[in-house]
Motif scaffolding. Structure first.
Motif, PDB file in Angstrom:
ATOM      1  N   SER A 147       0.816  -1.223   0.000  1.00 50.53           N
ATOM      2  CA  SER A 147       0.000   0.000   0.000  1.00 50.53           C
ATOM      3  C   SER A 147       0.847   1.270   0.000  1.00 50.53           C
ATOM      4  O   SER A 147       0.402   2.305  -0.494  1.00 50.53           O
ATOM      5  CB  SER A 147      -0.948   0.007   1.194  1.00 50.53           C
ATOM      6  OG  SER A 147      -0.220  -0.054   2.409  1.00 50.53           O
ATOM      7  N   ASP A 148       2.082   1.203   0.525  1.00 55.00           N
ATOM      8  CA  ASP A 148       2.927   2.403   0.573  1.00 55.00           C
ATOM      9  C   ASP A 148       4.172   2.309  -0.316  1.00 55.00           C
ATOM     10  O   ASP A 148       5.112   3.080  -0.158  1.00 55.00           O
ATOM     11  CB  ASP A 148       3.331   2.701   2.012  1.00 55.00           C
ATOM     12  CG  ASP A 148       4.195   1.616   2.640  1.00 55.00           C
ATOM     13  OD1 ASP A 148       4.351   0.523   2.030  1.00 55.00           O
ATOM     14  OD2 ASP A 148       4.725   1.850   3.740  1.00 55.00           O
ATOM     15  N   THR A 149       4.167   1.371  -1.265  1.00 60.94           N
ATOM     16  CA  THR A 149       5.347   1.175  -2.115  1.00 60.94           C
ATOM     17  C   THR A 149       5.802   2.471  -2.782  1.00 60.94           C
ATOM     18  O   THR A 149       6.988   2.784  -2.785  1.00 60.94           O
ATOM     19  CB  THR A 149       5.079   0.094  -3.180  1.00 60.94           C
ATOM     20  OG1 THR A 149       4.924  -1.162  -2.518  1.00 60.94           O
ATOM     21  CG2 THR A 149       6.216  -0.014  -4.182  1.00 60.94           C
ATOM     22  N   ASN A 150       4.875   3.224  -3.337  1.00 62.44           N
ATOM     23  CA  ASN A 150       5.260   4.423  -4.080  1.00 62.44           C
ATOM     24  C   ASN A 150       5.644   5.596  -3.176  1.00 62.44           C
ATOM     25  O   ASN A 150       6.096   6.626  -3.666  1.00 62.44           O
ATOM     26  CB  ASN A 150       4.154   4.827  -5.045  1.00 62.44           C
ATOM     27  CG  ASN A 150       4.062   3.848  -6.200  1.00 62.44           C
ATOM     28  OD1 ASN A 150       5.075   3.327  -6.657  1.00 62.44           O
ATOM     29  ND2 ASN A 150       2.858   3.576  -6.651  1.00 62.44           N
ATOM     30  N   ILE A 151       5.493   5.410  -1.863  1.00 62.77           N
ATOM     31  CA  ILE A 151       5.865   6.459  -0.919  1.00 62.77           C
ATOM     32  C   ILE A 151       7.179   6.124  -0.214  1.00 62.77           C
ATOM     33  O   ILE A 151       8.079   6.949  -0.132  1.00 62.77           O
ATOM     34  CB  ILE A 151       4.745   6.663   0.126  1.00 62.77           C
ATOM     35  CG1 ILE A 151       3.449   7.082  -0.575  1.00 62.77           C
ATOM     36  CG2 ILE A 151       5.152   7.685   1.185  1.00 62.77           C
ATOM     37  CD1 ILE A 151       2.218   6.971   0.295  1.00 62.77           C
ATOM     38  N   THR A 152       7.301   4.878   0.289  1.00 59.85           N
ATOM     39  CA  THR A 152       8.447   4.531   1.131  1.00 59.85           C
ATOM     40  C   THR A 152       9.467   3.607   0.475  1.00 59.85           C
ATOM     41  O   THR A 152      10.513   3.346   1.059  1.00 59.85           O
ATOM     42  CB  THR A 152       7.963   3.851   2.432  1.00 59.85           C
ATOM     43  OG1 THR A 152       7.335   2.609   2.093  1.00 59.85           O
ATOM     44  CG2 THR A 152       6.997   4.730   3.193  1.00 59.85           C
ATOM     45  N   ASP A 153       9.159   3.105  -0.716  1.00 59.25           N
ATOM     46  CA  ASP A 153      10.047   2.112  -1.336  1.00 59.25           C
ATOM     47  C   ASP A 153      10.145   2.346  -2.839  1.00 59.25           C
ATOM     48  O   ASP A 153       9.956   1.457  -3.639  1.00 59.25           O
ATOM     49  CB  ASP A 153       9.499   0.702  -1.043  1.00 59.25           C
ATOM     50  CG  ASP A 153      10.452  -0.400  -1.475  1.00 59.25           C
ATOM     51  OD1 ASP A 153      11.669  -0.140  -1.561  1.00 59.25           O
ATOM     52  OD2 ASP A 153       9.977  -1.516  -1.729  1.00 59.25           O
ATOM     53  N   HIS A 154      10.433   3.568  -3.207  1.00 59.46           N
ATOM     54  CA  HIS A 154      10.452   3.974  -4.617  1.00 59.46           C
ATOM     55  C   HIS A 154      11.792   4.609  -4.919  1.00 59.46           C
ATOM     56  O   HIS A 154      12.016   5.791  -4.667  1.00 59.46           O
ATOM     57  CB  HIS A 154       9.307   4.966  -4.855  1.00 59.46           C
ATOM     58  CG  HIS A 154       8.897   5.066  -6.272  1.00 59.46           C
ATOM     59  ND1 HIS A 154       9.329   6.067  -7.094  1.00 59.46           N
ATOM     60  CD2 HIS A 154       8.087   4.290  -7.018  1.00 59.46           C
ATOM     61  CE1 HIS A 154       8.794   5.917  -8.293  1.00 59.46           C
ATOM     62  NE2 HIS A 154       8.037   4.844  -8.270  1.00 59.46           N
ATOM     63  N   HIS A 155      12.746   3.806  -5.421  1.00 52.76           N
ATOM     64  CA  HIS A 155      14.102   4.263  -5.702  1.00 52.76           C
ATOM     65  C   HIS A 155      14.231   4.441  -7.211  1.00 52.76           C
ATOM     66  O   HIS A 155      14.172   3.461  -7.951  1.00 52.76           O
ATOM     67  CB  HIS A 155      15.117   3.253  -5.182  1.00 52.76           C
ATOM     68  CG  HIS A 155      14.867   2.890  -3.748  1.00 52.76           C
ATOM     69  ND1 HIS A 155      15.435   3.583  -2.711  1.00 52.76           N
ATOM     70  CD2 HIS A 155      14.083   1.941  -3.189  1.00 52.76           C
ATOM     71  CE1 HIS A 155      15.020   3.076  -1.572  1.00 52.76           C
ATOM     72  NE2 HIS A 155      14.205   2.057  -1.830  1.00 52.76           N
ATOM     73  N   THR A 156      14.403   5.673  -7.661  1.00 58.58           N
ATOM     74  CA  THR A 156      14.403   5.978  -9.095  1.00 58.58           C
ATOM     75  C   THR A 156      15.759   6.504  -9.542  1.00 58.58           C
ATOM     76  O   THR A 156      16.391   7.298  -8.847  1.00 58.58           O
ATOM     77  CB  THR A 156      13.307   7.006  -9.428  1.00 58.58           C
ATOM     78  OG1 THR A 156      12.039   6.433  -9.083  1.00 58.58           O
ATOM     79  CG2 THR A 156      13.303   7.371 -10.897  1.00 58.58           C
ATOM     80  N   CYS A 157      16.167   6.054 -10.720  1.00 58.36           N
ATOM     81  CA  CYS A 157      17.395   6.547 -11.353  1.00 58.36           C
ATOM     82  C   CYS A 157      16.986   7.352 -12.585  1.00 58.36           C
ATOM     83  O   CYS A 157      16.299   6.841 -13.478  1.00 58.36           O
ATOM     84  CB  CYS A 157      18.274   5.364 -11.766  1.00 58.36           C
ATOM     85  SG  CYS A 157      19.730   5.855 -12.735  1.00 58.36           S
TER      86      CYS A 157
END
Length: 171
Positions: A147-157
């Motif tokens: 439910s919180d992937t895009n808030i707390t677990d979103h590592h972007t290059c």
């Protein structure tokens, strides 16, 4: 003050038709199976224990076939699939160093898969991914993550900032 624009090259990548064998470094391809079949290694091997799973349908429009960012999730697997049998594309790269939250994918390791509408994919924890991309005007996708992937677990290059390149998918 004048903003500096980053120079960018375009790397054209021919999409490969997805297969179980070809995708196994990045995750799983899940195809339809007989109802009642016992659970086995062909079923999605999910890791969602670190939060509340979220299963939803996302509506995407006009995605095109270019990307300049790639993302990974270090706390969970993610499942994606198109509705209504629509074909789509996903850029992926190997996870690399799990212990380094600011690690970057290897540029030459980024590849693209062409995914038919009769299956879904499960991305392994840490797999870099860009997409879904498609040529249709709009496509609905189901998505399973936390439910919180895009808030707390979103590592972007940012591929332009890091490597000076964007990708163009060749179907």
């Amino acid at each position: 003050m004048k903003e500096e624009s980053l120079s960018r090259a375009t790397k054209r990548v021919k999409a490969q038709r997805i297969t179980t064998e070809g995708f196994h470094y990045y995750g799983q391809v899940i195809f339809p199976r007989e109802d009642g079949k016992p659970y086995d290694h062909n079923d999605a091997q999910l890791l969602l224990q670190d939060g509340i799973p979220r299963f939803y349908i996302m509506h995407l429009e006009n995605r095109g076939l270019n990307f300049d960012r790639i993302t990974r999730h270090l706390k969970c697997t993610q499942c994606l699939g198109s509705l209504n049998g629509k074909e789509w594309f996903m850029g992926v790269a190997a996870p690399g160093n799990f212990l380094d939250p600011i690690a970057k994918p290897e540029l030459d390791g980024i590849m693209v898969f062409q995914i038919p509408g009769d299956c879904f994919i499960k991305l392994n924890v840490g797999t870099w991914h860009a997409g879904p991309f498609f040529e249709s005007e709009a496509v609905d996708f189901y998505n399973l993550e936390l439910s919180d992937t895009n808030i707390t677990d979103h590592h972007t290059c940012d591929l332009v900032e890091t490597y000076g390149v964007e990708f163009e998918i060749l179907p």
